[in-house]
Design a protein around this motif. Sequence first.
Motif, PDB file in Angstrom:
ATOM      1  N   TYR A   1     -26.053  28.696  39.203  1.00 36.62           N
ATOM      2  CA  TYR A   1     -25.664  28.245  40.537  1.00 36.62           C
ATOM      3  C   TYR A   1     -26.066  26.805  40.857  1.00 36.62           C
ATOM      4  CZ  TYR A   1     -24.893  33.208  40.996  1.00 36.62           C
ATOM      5  OH  TYR A   1     -24.479  34.495  40.785  1.00 36.62           O
ATOM      6  N   GLN A   2     -26.984  26.247  40.130  1.00 35.02           N
ATOM      7  CA  GLN A   2     -27.389  24.856  40.369  1.00 35.02           C
ATOM      8  C   GLN A   2     -27.854  24.225  39.062  1.00 35.02           C
ATOM      9  OE1 GLN A   2     -30.771  23.961  39.816  1.00 35.02           O
ATOM     10  NE2 GLN A   2     -31.170  26.075  39.224  1.00 35.02           N
ATOM     11  N   TYR A   3     -27.628  22.917  38.959  1.00 33.60           N
ATOM     12  CA  TYR A   3     -28.112  22.137  37.822  1.00 33.60           C
ATOM     13  C   TYR A   3     -28.754  20.873  38.375  1.00 33.60           C
ATOM     14  CZ  TYR A   3     -25.073  25.138  35.071  1.00 33.60           C
ATOM     15  OH  TYR A   3     -24.471  26.233  34.502  1.00 33.60           O
ATOM     16  N   PHE A   4     -29.980  20.627  37.977  1.00 35.92           N
ATOM     17  CA  PHE A   4     -30.638  19.390  38.386  1.00 35.92           C
ATOM     18  C   PHE A   4     -29.911  18.228  37.728  1.00 35.92           C
ATOM     19  CE2 PHE A   4     -33.777  16.037  37.482  1.00 35.92           C
ATOM     20  CZ  PHE A   4     -34.144  15.724  38.788  1.00 35.92           C
ATOM     21  N   VAL A   5     -29.536  17.219  38.526  1.00 35.15           N
ATOM     22  CA  VAL A   5     -28.804  16.067  38.001  1.00 35.15           C
ATOM     23  C   VAL A   5     -29.762  14.908  37.751  1.00 35.15           C
ATOM     24  CG1 VAL A   5     -26.964  14.392  38.442  1.00 35.15           C
ATOM     25  CG2 VAL A   5     -26.683  16.768  39.173  1.00 35.15           C
ATOM     26  N   ASN A   6     -30.463  14.477  38.795  1.00 33.82           N
ATOM     27  CA  ASN A   6     -31.344  13.317  38.663  1.00 33.82           C
ATOM     28  C   ASN A   6     -32.138  13.173  39.958  1.00 33.82           C
ATOM     29  OD1 ASN A   6     -32.523  11.040  37.566  1.00 33.82           O
ATOM     30  ND2 ASN A   6     -30.591  10.073  37.023  1.00 33.82           N
ATOM     31  N   GLN A   7     -32.909  12.101  40.045  1.00 31.46           N
ATOM     32  CA  GLN A   7     -33.592  11.804  41.295  1.00 31.46           C
ATOM     33  C   GLN A   7     -33.718  10.305  41.480  1.00 31.46           C
ATOM     34  OE1 GLN A   7     -37.379  13.768  41.184  1.00 31.46           O
ATOM     35  NE2 GLN A   7     -38.395  12.084  40.151  1.00 31.46           N
ATOM     36  N   PHE A   8     -33.641   9.891  42.741  1.00 34.50           N
ATOM     37  CA  PHE A   8     -33.891   8.507  43.124  1.00 34.50           C
ATOM     38  C   PHE A   8     -35.389   8.386  43.373  1.00 34.50           C
ATOM     39  CE2 PHE A   8     -34.886   5.875  46.807  1.00 34.50           C
ATOM     40  CZ  PHE A   8     -34.489   4.636  46.340  1.00 34.50           C
ATOM     41  N   GLN A   9     -35.972   7.296  42.892  1.00 35.38           N
ATOM     42  CA  GLN A   9     -37.412   7.079  43.063  1.00 35.38           C
ATOM     43  C   GLN A   9     -37.634   5.743  43.772  1.00 35.38           C
ATOM     44  OE1 GLN A   9     -40.053   9.215  41.697  1.00 35.38           O
ATOM     45  NE2 GLN A   9     -41.221   8.004  43.156  1.00 35.38           N
ATOM     46  N   ALA A  10     -38.421   5.760  44.849  1.00 35.44           N
ATOM     47  CA  ALA A  10     -38.759   4.545  45.597  1.00 35.44           C
ATOM     48  C   ALA A  10     -40.266   4.341  45.559  1.00 35.44           C
ATOM     49  CB  ALA A  10     -38.270   4.662  47.036  1.00 35.44           C
ATOM     50  N   LYS A  11     -40.718   3.208  46.067  1.00 37.77           N
ATOM     51  CA  LYS A  11     -42.152   2.935  46.119  1.00 37.77           C
ATOM     52  C   LYS A  11     -42.758   3.396  47.433  1.00 37.77           C
ATOM     53  CE  LYS A  11     -42.024  -0.961  42.960  1.00 37.77           C
ATOM     54  NZ  LYS A  11     -42.263  -2.392  42.767  1.00 37.77           N
ATOM     55  N   GLU A  12     -42.010   3.215  48.520  1.00 35.81           N
ATOM     56  CA  GLU A  12     -42.542   3.525  49.850  1.00 35.81           C
ATOM     57  C   GLU A  12     -42.040   4.895  50.311  1.00 35.81           C
ATOM     58  OE1 GLU A  12     -42.931   1.241  54.170  1.00 35.81           O
ATOM     59  OE2 GLU A  12     -41.758   0.354  52.556  1.00 35.81           O
ATOM     60  N   PRO A  13     -42.914   5.737  50.879  1.00 36.96           N
ATOM     61  CA  PRO A  13     -42.478   7.066  51.330  1.00 36.96           C
ATOM     62  C   PRO A  13     -41.483   6.989  52.485  1.00 36.96           C
ATOM     63  CG  PRO A  13     -44.868   6.784  51.628  1.00 36.96           C
ATOM     64  CD  PRO A  13     -44.335   5.516  51.074  1.00 36.96           C
ATOM     65  N   GLN A  14     -40.631   7.998  52.569  1.00 31.26           N
ATOM     66  CA  GLN A  14     -39.641   8.046  53.640  1.00 31.26           C
ATOM     67  C   GLN A  14     -40.154   8.898  54.794  1.00 31.26           C
ATOM     68  OE1 GLN A  14     -37.069   9.126  50.678  1.00 31.26           O
ATOM     69  NE2 GLN A  14     -37.419  11.306  50.770  1.00 31.26           N
ATOM     70  N   ARG A  15     -39.775   8.474  55.994  1.00 37.52           N
ATOM     71  CA  ARG A  15     -40.126   9.247  57.196  1.00 37.52           C
ATOM     72  C   ARG A  15     -38.947  10.105  57.632  1.00 37.52           C
ATOM     73  NH1 ARG A  15     -43.586   6.181  61.470  1.00 37.52           N
ATOM     74  NH2 ARG A  15     -45.554   6.552  60.414  1.00 37.52           N
ATOM     75  N   GLY A  16     -37.772   9.748  57.175  1.00 38.21           N
ATOM     76  CA  GLY A  16     -36.573  10.504  57.495  1.00 38.21           C
ATOM     77  C   GLY A  16     -35.398   9.943  56.725  1.00 38.21           C
ATOM     78  N   VAL A  17     -34.293  10.687  56.717  1.00 36.52           N
ATOM     79  CA  VAL A  17     -33.083  10.242  56.030  1.00 36.52           C
ATOM     80  C   VAL A  17     -31.858  10.586  56.874  1.00 36.52           C
ATOM     81  CG1 VAL A  17     -34.010  10.408  53.681  1.00 36.52           C
ATOM     82  CG2 VAL A  17     -32.884  12.383  54.702  1.00 36.52           C
ATOM     83  N   ALA A  18     -30.792   9.834  56.665  1.00 36.10           N
ATOM     84  CA  ALA A  18     -29.503  10.112  57.308  1.00 36.10           C
ATOM     85  C   ALA A  18     -28.409   9.723  56.331  1.00 36.10           C
ATOM     86  CB  ALA A  18     -29.355   9.313  58.601  1.00 36.10           C
ATOM     87  N   VAL A  19     -27.249  10.345  56.464  1.00 36.34           N
ATOM     88  CA  VAL A  19     -26.128  10.075  55.573  1.00 36.34           C
ATOM     89  C   VAL A  19     -25.084   9.267  56.314  1.00 36.34           C
ATOM     90  CG1 VAL A  19     -24.310  11.116  54.169  1.00 36.34           C
ATOM     91  CG2 VAL A  19     -26.526  12.205  54.318  1.00 36.34           C
ATOM     92  N   ILE A  20     -24.580   8.226  55.652  1.00 33.46           N
ATOM     93  CA  ILE A  20     -23.488   7.420  56.192  1.00 33.46           C
ATOM     94  C   ILE A  20     -22.175   8.176  55.969  1.00 33.46           C
ATOM     95  CG2 ILE A  20     -22.220   5.240  55.866  1.00 33.46           C
ATOM     96  CD1 ILE A  20     -24.902   4.824  57.145  1.00 33.46           C
ATOM     97  N   SER A  21     -21.236   8.016  56.867  1.00 37.48           N
ATOM     98  CA  SER A  21     -19.936   8.673  56.745  1.00 37.48           C
ATOM     99  C   SER A  21     -19.300   8.366  55.387  1.00 37.48           C
ATOM    100  CB  SER A  21     -19.008   8.183  57.865  1.00 37.48           C
ATOM    101  OG  SER A  21     -17.687   8.598  57.607  1.00 37.48           O
ATOM    102  N   LYS A  22     -18.668   9.372  54.811  1.00 46.97           N
ATOM    103  CA  LYS A  22     -17.991   9.214  53.518  1.00 46.97           C
ATOM    104  C   LYS A  22     -16.920   8.121  53.579  1.00 46.97           C
ATOM    105  CE  LYS A  22     -18.688  11.467  50.372  1.00 46.97           C
ATOM    106  NZ  LYS A  22     -18.443  12.247  49.193  1.00 46.97           N
ATOM    107  N   ARG A  23     -16.387   7.872  54.776  1.00 42.82           N
ATOM    108  CA  ARG A  23     -15.351   6.844  54.925  1.00 42.82           C
ATOM    109  C   ARG A  23     -15.895   5.445  54.670  1.00 42.82           C
ATOM    110  NH1 ARG A  23     -14.924  10.051  59.692  1.00 42.82           N
ATOM    111  NH2 ARG A  23     -15.922   8.341  60.759  1.00 42.82           N
ATOM    112  N   ALA A  24     -17.229   5.285  54.625  1.00 38.22           N
ATOM    113  CA  ALA A  24     -17.832   3.964  54.447  1.00 38.22           C
ATOM    114  C   ALA A  24     -18.290   3.686  53.016  1.00 38.22           C
ATOM    115  CB  ALA A  24     -19.021   3.819  55.394  1.00 38.22           C
ATOM    116  N   VAL A  25     -18.140   4.654  52.096  1.00 39.20           N
ATOM    117  CA  VAL A  25     -18.609   4.414  50.733  1.00 39.20           C
ATOM    118  C   VAL A  25     -17.710   3.416  50.018  1.00 39.20           C
ATOM    119  CG1 VAL A  25     -19.703   6.676  50.539  1.00 39.20           C
ATOM    120  CG2 VAL A  25     -17.383   6.355  49.668  1.00 39.20           C
ATOM    121  N   ASP A  26     -18.259   2.767  49.006  1.00 42.96           N
ATOM    122  CA  ASP A  26     -17.546   1.738  48.232  1.00 42.96           C
ATOM    123  C   ASP A  26     -16.865   2.393  47.033  1.00 42.96           C
ATOM    124  OD1 ASP A  26     -16.652  -0.471  46.875  1.00 42.96           O
ATOM    125  OD2 ASP A  26     -18.616  -1.423  46.676  1.00 42.96           O
ATOM    126  N   VAL A  27     -15.594   2.756  47.185  1.00 46.23           N
ATOM    127  CA  VAL A  27     -14.883   3.443  46.104  1.00 46.23           C
ATOM    128  C   VAL A  27     -14.645   2.518  44.911  1.00 46.23           C
ATOM    129  CG1 VAL A  27     -13.793   5.111  47.638  1.00 46.23           C
ATOM    130  CG2 VAL A  27     -12.587   2.997  47.103  1.00 46.23           C
TER     131      VAL A  27
END
Length: 196
Positions: free
Chosen positions: A86-112
């Motif tokens: 039912y699931q396969y781990f793909v990858n992970q993004f790694q940053a230096k600074e911890p996140q306090r929250g996240v939000a997703v930009i509308s799919k209409r704004a992605v760079d195709v």
Amino acid sequence: QGLKGARFTFLGDRPMFATIGFSKQSERQIFFWDQRSPDSPLTEVQLDIASGSLLPIFDPDTNLLFLAGKGDTTIRYFEIEDTEPYQYFVNQFQAKEPQRGVAVISKRAVDVANNEIIRVLRLTQSSMEPVCFEVPRKGEHFHLDLYPDTFAGKPSLTSKEWFSGKNAAPVLMSMDPKDNGTIRPVVHGESSTVSE
């Protein structure tokens, strides 16, 4: 299973949902459930031991489940399937600074043009940081398999229709730049109309 709060997300049109929470030993875990038989989970995934709750973000266009934890420096993502496991781990993004929250930009704004499939904004102590998830592919042509028609940001029903008990599929639009955001028809029962 644990005492800390859990999160819940539907997984697109499939009759499955996921719950993300903690075990009694404070392990962060994901459970996948069948909506038709929610007595016991289909499968579970033990992630790690950490105190921050994980926020699930499901992208129905790519069938990817993103998990971002408050206080974490990573965003993990899994491909969701209809069959075991039912699931396969793909990858992970790694940053230096911890996140306090996240939000997703509308799919209409992605760079195709650069095969960007989703863009997440990470709120940190000092900044708002965009994170672009791109599929590494050569060629400058439009990849239809990466960009099926997506939610157009327009309602498929009026509030009056919804309160009267009607239901409708989301209004979809093309992601192909040649189509210039063409909106696809919405089907209400037997008739078909186009929402502008």
